[in-house]
Design a protein around this motif. Structure first.
Motif, PDB file in Angstrom:
ATOM      1  N   HIS A 157      -1.153 -17.108  -0.821  1.00 33.43           N
ATOM      2  CA  HIS A 157      -1.600 -15.783  -1.220  1.00 33.43           C
ATOM      3  C   HIS A 157      -0.435 -14.799  -1.361  1.00 33.43           C
ATOM      4  N   ALA A 158      -0.675 -13.766  -2.133  1.00 32.96           N
ATOM      5  CA  ALA A 158       0.319 -12.715  -2.330  1.00 32.96           C
ATOM      6  C   ALA A 158      -0.188 -11.401  -1.764  1.00 32.96           C
ATOM      7  N   LEU A 159       0.746 -10.569  -1.366  1.00 30.41           N
ATOM      8  CA  LEU A 159       0.468  -9.191  -1.023  1.00 30.41           C
ATOM      9  C   LEU A 159       0.940  -8.355  -2.197  1.00 30.41           C
ATOM     10  N   LYS A 160       0.032  -7.594  -2.798  1.00 27.74           N
ATOM     11  CA  LYS A 160       0.419  -6.688  -3.878  1.00 27.74           C
ATOM     12  C   LYS A 160       0.843  -5.379  -3.226  1.00 27.74           C
ATOM     13  N   MET A 161       1.987  -4.879  -3.656  1.00 28.39           N
ATOM     14  CA  MET A 161       2.520  -3.633  -3.105  1.00 28.39           C
ATOM     15  C   MET A 161       2.776  -2.656  -4.239  1.00 28.39           C
ATOM     16  N   LYS A 162       2.775  -1.358  -3.925  1.00 29.10           N
ATOM     17  CA  LYS A 162       2.969  -0.336  -4.951  1.00 29.10           C
ATOM     18  C   LYS A 162       3.805   0.803  -4.395  1.00 29.10           C
ATOM     19  N   LYS A 163       4.442   1.499  -5.326  1.00 30.01           N
ATOM     20  CA  LYS A 163       5.287   2.633  -4.955  1.00 30.01           C
ATOM     21  C   LYS A 163       5.201   3.682  -6.061  1.00 30.01           C
ATOM     22  N   SER A 164       5.095   4.929  -5.677  1.00 28.06           N
ATOM     23  CA  SER A 164       5.190   6.028  -6.649  1.00 28.06           C
ATOM     24  C   SER A 164       6.658   6.291  -6.925  1.00 28.06           C
ATOM     25  N   LEU A 165       6.975   6.530  -8.202  1.00 30.47           N
ATOM     26  CA  LEU A 165       8.377   6.771  -8.575  1.00 30.47           C
ATOM     27  C   LEU A 165       8.644   8.240  -8.818  1.00 30.47           C
TER      28      LEU A 165
ATOM     29  N   ILE B 130       8.756  -8.239   3.110  1.00 29.98           N
ATOM     30  CA  ILE B 130       7.753  -7.175   3.256  1.00 29.98           C
ATOM     31  C   ILE B 130       8.308  -5.954   3.993  1.00 29.98           C
ATOM     32  N   PRO B 131       8.995  -6.118   5.132  1.00 28.42           N
ATOM     33  CA  PRO B 131       9.568  -4.928   5.788  1.00 28.42           C
ATOM     34  C   PRO B 131      10.607  -4.215   4.917  1.00 28.42           C
ATOM     35  N   LEU B 132      11.389  -4.966   4.136  1.00 28.56           N
ATOM     36  CA  LEU B 132      12.346  -4.345   3.223  1.00 28.56           C
ATOM     37  C   LEU B 132      11.610  -3.486   2.207  1.00 28.56           C
TER      38      LEU B 132
ATOM     39  N   ARG C 231      -3.155  -4.699  -1.736  1.00 27.85           N
ATOM     40  CA  ARG C 231      -4.243  -5.650  -1.512  1.00 27.85           C
ATOM     41  C   ARG C 231      -3.685  -7.064  -1.470  1.00 27.85           C
ATOM     42  N   ILE C 232      -4.493  -7.971  -0.979  1.00 24.08           N
ATOM     43  CA  ILE C 232      -4.130  -9.384  -0.961  1.00 24.08           C
ATOM     44  C   ILE C 232      -4.686 -10.031  -2.224  1.00 24.08           C
ATOM     45  N   VAL C 233      -3.868 -10.841  -2.868  1.00 24.66           N
ATOM     46  CA  VAL C 233      -4.284 -11.569  -4.067  1.00 24.66           C
ATOM     47  C   VAL C 233      -4.375 -13.050  -3.679  1.00 24.66           C
ATOM     48  N   PRO C 234      -5.598 -13.559  -3.506  1.00 20.82           N
ATOM     49  CA  PRO C 234      -5.755 -14.950  -3.077  1.00 20.82           C
ATOM     50  C   PRO C 234      -5.213 -15.932  -4.121  1.00 20.82           C
TER      51      PRO C 234
ATOM     52  N   LEU D  62       4.701  -4.818  -7.205  1.00 22.34           N
ATOM     53  CA  LEU D  62       5.303  -6.130  -6.982  1.00 22.34           C
ATOM     54  C   LEU D  62       4.323  -6.984  -6.200  1.00 22.34           C
ATOM     55  N   GLU D  63       4.561  -8.287  -6.249  1.00 19.27           N
ATOM     56  CA  GLU D  63       3.821  -9.233  -5.436  1.00 19.27           C
ATOM     57  C   GLU D  63       4.827  -9.978  -4.578  1.00 19.27           C
ATOM     58  N   VAL D  64       4.426 -10.248  -3.349  1.00 18.21           N
ATOM     59  CA  VAL D  64       5.281 -10.964  -2.405  1.00 18.21           C
ATOM     60  C   VAL D  64       4.395 -11.915  -1.616  1.00 18.21           C
ATOM     61  N   LYS D  65       4.949 -13.079  -1.267  1.00 21.74           N
ATOM     62  CA  LYS D  65       4.168 -14.016  -0.466  1.00 21.74           C
ATOM     63  C   LYS D  65       3.717 -13.324   0.812  1.00 21.74           C
TER      64      LYS D  65
END
Length: 159
Positions: free
Chosen positions: A151-159, A128-130, A140-143, A118-121
């Protein structure tokens, strides 16, 4: 298939999104996001595409929120992506966002996805804490992802 959360007795029902939900989804999308809000056409397309996973939350019979994700495949395998997660201000702090996100990631896992992105501002200090609580890690940050200077913060999760 309809997904029903175990807390339905407490007034929370999670179900699949459908075309009849698009107007409420758009109303909420406009409240939750600024320039980057999806249009009704985009929302309708997203919930109807064959790789979509989308759920609506109703709280005591009222439209309270929704989530849309998509499955995809690359050389590393199947993965999911959260496109939008919206909860009406009136129903925040009731666990609706985490319940919607759990429903989405579980359905993505069942569809064979091994990761979710996902991407989040970058300045969204509520989301972000949620996401971190839900097991997402900062990637990583996506400018300039949303617009110039936003900018966005790209986040990832293993399922």
């Amino acid at each position: 298939m309809t997904y029903c959360d175990s807390r339905a007795a407490n007034g929370l029902l999670i179900r699949n999104a459908n075309d009849d939900d698009v107007d409420e989804m758009f109303r909420l999308e406009q409240k939750c996001f600024e320039v980057e809000a999806f249009s009704t056409h985009q929302l309708q397309y997203l919930i109807n595409t064959k790789t979509a996973v989308s759920f609506v939350a109703e709280y005591q019979g009222n439209f309270a929120g929704f989530v849309i994700g998509l499955t995809n495949r690359n050389r590393f395998g199947r993965y999911g992506r959260v496109y939008t997660l919206d909860v009406d201000d009136r129903y925040r702090r009731l666990g609706i966002a985490s319940t919607l996100l759990n429903a989405l990631t579980e359905q993505l896992r069942r569809a064979g996805c091994t990761r979710c992105f996902l991407e989040v501002k970058l300045d969204n200090d509520k989301a972000i804490p949620l996401y971190e609580k839900m097991g997402f890690e900062r990637s990583r940050i996506v400018p300039n992802y949303y617009s110039s200077g936003v900018h966005a913060l790209k986040m990832k999760k293993s399922l």
